[in-house]
Scaffold this active site. Structure first.
Site: not given
Length: 443
Positions: A97, A173, A203, A257
């Site tokens: 990541r 999510c 997102h 987002y």
């Protein structure tokens, strides 16, 4: 599903989020009488699995419930006869990541876990593993539900729907829950009184209407959101206020987002500054994780520690248990999940994955038909959906050209030549986790 035995297999069981999952099962035991929880991980995650698994056992003993916790590195044993399979793993762990976040910044492009180049590469690493799990599920637990939290959740759900034989898949999510909680806070009311009609993609989801005790309060909420102090609801995205004229004209609630798309320049600048000063989000999370695992090791700890809520994914595990319980009890409550569109959103193909409010039944999620999202949002949603589809295709085929195409059509990438440079550097950085690209030597 038999009432004698109720088995859940959690892949990525050594995750720092597992205690929240366990807390969810404890809280909902009356409705969902779990008998076996199998936590499975890979060799590199063995130590974390032991630490988290022992905490899980202490939590269950403390709650005095007859749930057996099994820790294993044998995925097939974990999957055998499972009723529900949850996936919460990170291929390449936080080190991968950190690369997703740092490399793109060199090119002036956003480095982020699920958006832009980071989202593409997380998908390329994750999708083949998820599809392997799907094959094993066909063999060992063909009737189980797959509940996926591994990011990018929308792209992963898209890939499972298109490239596996598993149709009982739901992507989950914590962003919609964070939005509902944020709005409850904004209105100073209890979270249970708020409901949002969600529609869009993971997102990239919009709140089309907001209800307080069943009555629409969208107008009032948009007024409040026009105040720059109230813009962001999710822990790991710093709030920057919206231009009031923009949010009023959009006439929908954005998710955090959206900042990356509607405020691209500011967000890239901020990411570059943060990476230089306190490190990328992955590096910050690494420290949080180290601290959490120190806490988890404490043999006197037998509850979920409150520090876990500092993680950006707080509440998602609770959402998972709520979802599982609603399927099991045929509750027919409304929850936002990633599922096959089936006509719910007019401008997205029926067979694609969308994030939308659904009635949760024993047969899974039934999407609420929303007609269409606002014209102002359609183009961006379409663009991200095409990015997800081409990315999933690249992940499955190992087609290098498709990876470049996917990144070029993503709105966060300024040009095809920059896309190619980023793809080349990230392919090299993640080589160990991208066998599908290197075995074929497509270049």
């Amino acid at each position: 599903m038999s009432h004698q035995k109720l088995k859940v297999a959690t892949i990525g069981g050594g995750s720092s989020y597992t205690p929240e999952l366990v807390e969810g099962f404890i809280k909902r035991y009356e409705e969902f009488p779990l008998t076996e929880l199998w936590l499975v991980d890979i060799e590199e995650g063995r130590e974390k699995l032991e630490i988290v698994g022992n905490l899980a056992k202490r939590m269950i003993a403390n709650a005095d419930l007859p749930i057996n916790v099994h820790l294993t590195l044998d995925r097939k044993a974990a999957l055998k006869d499972a009723d529900f399979v949850t996936t919460q793993f990170r291929v390449g762990q936080l080190g991968a990541r950190a690369k997703d976040e740092r490399i793109p910044l060199k090119y002036g492009v956003l480095g982020q876990e699920t958006n832009g180049p980071g989202g593409l590469f997380k998908g390329l690493r994750t999708i083949p593993v998820i599809l392997d799990i799907c094959k094993e599920m066909e063999e060992f637990c063909p009737n189980a539900w797959l509940i996926n939290f591994a990011n990018p959740a929308g792209m992963v759900t898209e890939a499972v729907l298109r490239y596996s034989n598993i149709d009982k898949v739901i992507g989950l999510c914590n962003v919609p829950i964070g939005m509902e909680m944020g709005i409850a806070k904004l209105l100073d009311v209890d979270y249970s009184r708020i409901r949002i009609d969600f529609a869009g993609l993971n997102h990239m989801v919009y709140g089309l209407d907001i209800y307080l005790d069943g009555f629409s309060v969208k107008k009032e909420v948009i007024e409040k959101l026009s105040d720059p102090q109230n813009s962001s609801f999710v822990k790991n995205i710093d709030g920057m206020g919206w231009v009031p004229e923009f949010i009023q004209a959009l006439d929908a609630i954005t998710c955090p987002y959206h900042m990356y798309y509607y405020k691209s320049k500011e967000m890239v600048d901020q990411a570059i500054t943060s990476a230089e000063n306190e490190g990328t989000r992955a590096e910050v999370v690494q420290q949080l994780e180290n601290d959490l695992f120190k806490l988890y090791k404490d043999e006197d700890l037998n509850i979920k520690p409150p520090q876990l809520e500092e993680r950006g994914g707080a509440y998602y595990s609770d959402a998972a248990v709520r979802l599982i319980t609603s399927i099991y009890t045929d509750k027919r409550d409304i929850q936002p999940v990633n599922t096959m569109n089936r006509g719910a959103i007019a401008s997205i193909p029926d067979e694609s994955a969308v994030e939308v409010s659904c009635v949760i039944t024993k047969n899974g999620p039934m999407p609420l038909t929303v007609g269409d999202i606002p014209v102002a949002a359609q183009g961006l949603v379409q663009q991200i959906k095409s990015f997800e589809r081409i990315s999933a295709e690249a992940a499955v085929t190992g087609d290098y050209n498709k990876a470049i195409l996917a990144l070029t059509i993503n709105p966060l990438t300024p040009s095809d030549s920059i896309a190619k440079q980023i793809v080349d550097e990230m392919m090299e950085a993640h080589k160990d986790y991208l066998p599908q690209f290197f075995e074929q030597k497509v270049r």
